[in-house]
Design an enzyme around this catalytic site. Structure first.
Site, PDB file in Angstrom:
ATOM      1  N   ASP A  60     109.681 -24.919   8.797  1.00 14.43           N
ATOM      2  CA  ASP A  60     108.301 -25.401   8.820  1.00 14.43           C
ATOM      3  C   ASP A  60     107.519 -24.555   7.826  1.00 14.43           C
ATOM      4  OD1 ASP A  60     105.644 -26.051   9.355  1.00 14.43           O
ATOM      5  OD2 ASP A  60     105.941 -26.159  11.522  1.00 14.43           O
ATOM      6  N   SER A 139      97.645 -34.191  -6.517  1.00 15.72           N
ATOM      7  CA  SER A 139      97.268 -35.594  -6.365  1.00 15.72           C
ATOM      8  C   SER A 139      95.944 -35.815  -7.080  1.00 15.72           C
ATOM      9  CB  SER A 139      97.118 -35.921  -4.874  1.00 15.72           C
ATOM     10  OG  SER A 139      96.449 -37.149  -4.674  1.00 15.72           O
ATOM     11  N   TYR A 152      93.570 -34.165   4.312  1.00 20.04           N
ATOM     12  CA  TYR A 152      94.502 -34.136   3.184  1.00 20.04           C
ATOM     13  C   TYR A 152      93.762 -33.826   1.889  1.00 20.04           C
ATOM     14  CZ  TYR A 152      97.987 -35.832  -0.173  1.00 20.04           C
ATOM     15  OH  TYR A 152      98.866 -35.947  -1.220  1.00 20.04           O
TER      16      TYR A 152
END
Length: 336
Positions: A60, A139, A152
């Site tokens: 993780d 992004s 996000y």
């Protein structure tokens, strides 16, 4: 190019899976970091079939000690890390007021701090050798926030600022370790079927949609040419970033009108849709989702803008040549 050791976080699915497969095709050793056991097994098989050497590690990325331990294991089993690619993320599709504080924190820990922890683990090993490259998969949303993805977008903005600061520090120290960032467009990945959602209909990427292999080619190019501070993939990415720089207020209003509908598909979302926020959905009890989502029929495998981003010098020379030819032609007309 000689065989290298490549680390990919979020390697069990989507863009990370496509990136791992691409580097494997070069014969590289590829360390695959993700939580889902079945997805990792599938990614390892992809790497072997493509001609690479896989090392799958369940981790993780929100746990720094686990990430650092994985980095040590990679160097012990595969050798010194040459390229570290941060790609793991999580999200929730919902208006901000419907995202709980615990969910917002979890998204931030995975999507932002996961990059911080991966970068730190890589630098602790690269800096003493004065060698290595770190690629942050970003992004268009690192510059332009959109509705229904506040956590996000916030994390991607944070990565952008963090990466710029780090790059300045490395330049100041005259380090040979490089960091670069790749800004992606909407991509056809499984995330839209496994990210937690509170939307009425199924989530979808905002068109135009690109196949994950397009993103993978851009990321690999950035890893091979890391002196550039960042790369843009897809005409929609370039258009969004330029529009946001020129008229962000107009873009706010445009996204307020279109951002809800453009992120939802026609089918209604099932109440029992899997969600990978807290636990992986591609674990030993779940399927291997692979690299592609359900939008193959609406996705493109090409990006002219990606080519342009990789050939700035050639384009500049061409523009200069056209300008010179136009000037010469104008001068000739005057002489007549």
């Amino acid at each position: 190019m000689s065989q290298r050791v490549i680390v990919v976080t979020g390697a069990s699915g989507g863009v990370g899976r496509a990136v791992a497969r691409l580097f494997a095709g070069r014969g590289d050793k590829v360390a695959l970091l993700a939580r889902g056991a079945d997805g990792l097994d599938g990614a390892a098989e992809d790497v072997m079939e493509a001609g690479g050497t896989p090392l799958a590690i369940e981790v993780d990325v929100a746990d720094y000690d686990a990430v650092d331990g994985a980095a040590s294991m990679i160097e012990e089993k595969l050798g010194p890390i040459d390229v570290w690619i941060n790609d793991a993320f999580s999200s929730v599709f919902a208006p901000f007021t419907q995202i709980t504080p615990a969910e917002f924190r979890r998204i931030t820990e995975v999507t932002y701090l996961g990059y911080v922890y991966g970068t730190r683990a890589a630098l602790d090993r690269m800096l003493p050798r004065d060698h290595g490259t770190i690629v942050q998969v970003g992004s268009a949303l690192a510059y332009r926030g959109i509705p229904l993805q506040s956590a996000y977008c916030g994390a991607k903005h944070a990565i952008q600022g963090f990466n710029e600061s780090l790059r300045c520090e490395l330049l100041h120290d005259k380090s040979a370790v490089r960091v670069t960032m790749v800004q992606l467009p909407a991509v056809n990945t499984p995330q839209f079927d496994w990210v937690k959602s509170r939307l009425t209909n199924k989530a979808q990427p905002v068109p135009p949609i690109y196949q994950p292999e397009v993103a993978a080619r851009g990321i690999a190019y950035a890893a091979d040419h890391p002196r550039r501070r960042e790369y843009w993939i897809g005409g929609s990415t370039a258009g969004t970033l330029l529009a946001n720089a020129v008229a962000p207020g107009i873009l706010d209003r445009y996204l307020a009108r279109t951002g809800y509908s453009s992120q939802q598909d026609k089918p209604r979302r099932e109440d029992d849709q899997p969600a990978n926020l807290w636990h992986p959905v591609d674990d030993e009890n779940g399927p291997d989702y692979g690299a592609h989502g359900r939008f193959d029929d609406r996705s493109t495998s090409r990006s002219v803008q990606l080519w342009a981003s990789q050939h700035h010098g050639l384009i500049a020379a061409g523009v200069a040549g056209l300008a010179a030819a136009a000037t010469a032609a104008a001068a000739g007309l005057k002489r007549r």
